[in-house]
Design an enzyme around this catalytic site. Sequence first.
Site, PDB file in Angstrom:
ATOM      1  N   ARG A  46      -4.705   8.927  10.203  1.00 27.12           N
ATOM      2  CA  ARG A  46      -5.773   8.096   9.976  1.00 27.12           C
ATOM      3  C   ARG A  46      -7.205   8.465  10.756  1.00 27.12           C
ATOM      4  O   ARG A  46      -8.053   7.896  10.088  1.00 27.12           O
ATOM      5  CB  ARG A  46      -5.131   6.698  10.494  1.00 27.12           C
ATOM      6  CG  ARG A  46      -4.000   5.968   9.571  1.00 27.12           C
ATOM      7  CD  ARG A  46      -3.338   4.673  10.217  1.00 27.12           C
ATOM      8  NE  ARG A  46      -2.700   4.110   9.150  1.00 27.12           N
ATOM      9  CZ  ARG A  46      -1.776   3.163   9.370  1.00 27.12           C
ATOM     10  NH1 ARG A  46      -1.350   2.858  10.516  1.00 27.12           N
ATOM     11  NH2 ARG A  46      -1.328   2.541   8.447  1.00 27.12           N
ATOM     12  N   LYS A  85      15.125  -2.361  -3.241  1.00 27.85           N
ATOM     13  CA  LYS A  85      15.890  -3.712  -3.753  1.00 27.85           C
ATOM     14  C   LYS A  85      14.605  -4.209  -4.620  1.00 27.85           C
ATOM     15  O   LYS A  85      13.428  -4.057  -4.275  1.00 27.85           O
ATOM     16  CB  LYS A  85      15.810  -4.572  -2.468  1.00 27.85           C
ATOM     17  CG  LYS A  85      17.066  -4.499  -1.674  1.00 27.85           C
ATOM     18  CD  LYS A  85      17.068  -5.395  -0.481  1.00 27.85           C
ATOM     19  CE  LYS A  85      18.548  -5.590   0.300  1.00 27.85           C
ATOM     20  NZ  LYS A  85      18.295  -6.393   1.230  1.00 27.85           N
ATOM     21  N   GLY A 108       5.316   3.570   2.048  1.00 30.30           N
ATOM     22  CA  GLY A 108       5.580   4.592   3.063  1.00 30.30           C
ATOM     23  C   GLY A 108       6.858   5.418   2.646  1.00 30.30           C
ATOM     24  O   GLY A 108       6.513   6.598   3.039  1.00 30.30           O
ATOM     25  N   GLY A 153       1.113  -1.902   3.073  1.00 29.93           N
ATOM     26  CA  GLY A 153       1.153  -3.387   2.397  1.00 29.93           C
ATOM     27  C   GLY A 153       0.103  -3.671   1.620  1.00 29.93           C
ATOM     28  O   GLY A 153      -0.015  -4.364   0.652  1.00 29.93           O
TER      29      GLY A 153
HETATM   30  P1  ADP Z   1       8.094   2.553  -0.268  1.00 25.58           P
HETATM   31  O1  ADP Z   1       8.193   2.459   1.182  1.00 25.58           O
HETATM   32  O2  ADP Z   1       7.566   3.941  -0.940  1.00 25.58           O
HETATM   33  O3  ADP Z   1       7.838   1.132  -0.911  1.00 25.58           O
HETATM   34  P2  ADP Z   1      11.020   1.456  -0.603  1.00 25.58           P
HETATM   35  O4  ADP Z   1      10.939   0.983   0.950  1.00 25.58           O
HETATM   36  O5  ADP Z   1      10.898   0.167  -1.477  1.00 25.58           O
HETATM   37  O6  ADP Z   1       9.904   2.393  -0.865  1.00 25.58           O
HETATM   38  O7  ADP Z   1      12.421   2.125  -0.971  1.00 25.58           O
HETATM   39  C1  ADP Z   1      12.709   3.403  -0.168  1.00 25.58           C
HETATM   40  C2  ADP Z   1      14.092   3.130   0.001  1.00 25.58           C
HETATM   41  O8  ADP Z   1      14.945   2.865  -1.047  1.00 25.58           O
HETATM   42  C3  ADP Z   1      14.731   4.602   0.713  1.00 25.58           C
HETATM   43  O9  ADP Z   1      15.116   4.375   2.025  1.00 25.58           O
HETATM   44  C4  ADP Z   1      15.798   4.869  -0.073  1.00 25.58           C
HETATM   45  O10 ADP Z   1      16.835   5.534   0.559  1.00 25.58           O
HETATM   46  C5  ADP Z   1      16.295   3.660  -0.788  1.00 25.58           C
HETATM   47  N1  ADP Z   1      17.246   3.762  -2.049  1.00 25.58           N
HETATM   48  C6  ADP Z   1      16.542   4.500  -3.149  1.00 25.58           C
HETATM   49  N2  ADP Z   1      17.336   4.514  -4.093  1.00 25.58           N
HETATM   50  C7  ADP Z   1      18.658   3.845  -3.651  1.00 25.58           C
HETATM   51  C8  ADP Z   1      20.083   3.774  -4.004  1.00 25.58           C
HETATM   52  N3  ADP Z   1      20.454   4.340  -5.143  1.00 25.58           N
HETATM   53  N4  ADP Z   1      20.991   3.312  -3.184  1.00 25.58           N
HETATM   54  C9  ADP Z   1      20.529   2.865  -1.890  1.00 25.58           C
HETATM   55  N5  ADP Z   1      19.146   3.150  -1.469  1.00 25.58           N
HETATM   56  C10 ADP Z   1      18.112   3.512  -2.221  1.00 25.58           C
HETATM   57 MG    MG Z   2       9.566   1.419   2.464  1.00 22.39          MG
END
Ligand code: ADP
Ligand code: MG
Length: 396
Positions: A39, A196, A354, A377
């Site tokens: 940053r 999710k 992230g 965010g």
């Molecule tokens: P970002 O931070 O890039 O927005 P998210 O926080 O939505 O991404 O998702 C990242 C998380 O999703 C990681 O911790 C990863 O381990 C988890 N993940 C991805 N695929 C699976 C899966 N099939 N089962 C469980 N967790 C998963």
């Molecule tokens: Mg995340």
Amino acid sequence: MSRNFKTLDDIGDVTGKRVLVREDLNVPMADGAVTDDTRLRAAVSTITELADRGAIVLILAHFGRPKVPSPEHSTAQITRPLSDVLGRAVRYVDWEGAAESVATLQPGDIGLLENTRFFGGEEKNDPAVVERFAALGDLYVNDAFSAAHRAHASTEGLAHRLPAFAGRQMEAELDALDKALGNPEHPVAAVVGGAKVSTKLDVLRHLVARVDHLIIGGGMANTFLAARGVDVGKSLCEHDLTATAEAILDAADAANCTVHLPYDVMVATEFAAHPASLRTANVHEVAADEMILDIGPAATEALADVLKTCRTLVWNGPLGAFETPPFDAATVALARTAAALTREGSLVSVAGGGDTVAALNQAGVAADMTFVSTAGGAFLEWMEGKALPGVAALAR
Ligand code: ADP
Ligand code: MG
């Protein structure tokens, strides 16, 4: 490109003018040292340009979430690291006696004001706090896209009170996001992954109406598979959201958006690195005691072929549980395909989130993408199609 905000190209002669520059300097620290200076480096272009053009640069930034002013939340501790990254002197300016202190600065000097959140009214966009900031400056530059999803005094209020401009970092981010979703070249592919569905419902709803291909991976793909009648065994799956997933699939259909769900997956009976039970399975053959932890090699190859037909890619969320090998395989492979297509000039690729940024770094391709947003965010709210107050306030 027609933009609806002004930049440093429009700011005119700033010699001797006091320019309040909102930056995001909320860096992680341990034992008094900055552990990731991304940053700070991102703030360099705007600060040095204004200083070189003879402005008195006054940086506004928040640091942490102070309930009351305290030394551990003081921007004083970032003064040195920022100065090191800039290669220039930076003067810390406390709120107490700020006007007098600012009055001693010369054209080209750089001051770092104390934590904006030491005023309780900062986060409430209190007009009295806006006045307090405005009294110190003649012009306002917002260079903190990552804080633009909040309507705070230093991110939104000030833009209405002083002539307002986007800094170079803000400008680059807005231009990249516009190329990816605002006015993209079609066909457009979106990759949405992560744990999710529930955290990304608005993203999915917004994207289906705008992209030609929606690639769903990660844990959230399991909910979509379940909605289509697939037995996902012990996988992470939000069974209460299968109706919502179906509605998203219907909306995609109506909008002529092709949804890509995996047809082969990597499964295991325990979630560990390189588990003995690891196997590749067709989605219809997942056993009751197995978990889907990544998408499979055939699906990954098919997705690479989809990207080869596209001109634009926007990516948020890993395709698998990438922190635990080998469940990073699909994410790494598809990221490398995207990077190669971007290097060849056939794809504009924009990614954010992230864990997504961490996964791209793990694949060693972050620098090859057209743009990687570290905004968290704010990036997600932009993916949801929401107007960001800090950006909207910069509109001409
Ligand atoms: P970002 O931070 O890039 O927005 P998210 O926080 O939505 O991404 O998702 C990242 C998380 O999703 C990681 O911790 C990863 O381990 C988890 N993940 C991805 N695929 C699976 C899966 N099939 N089962 C469980 N967790 C998963
Ligand atoms: Mg995340």
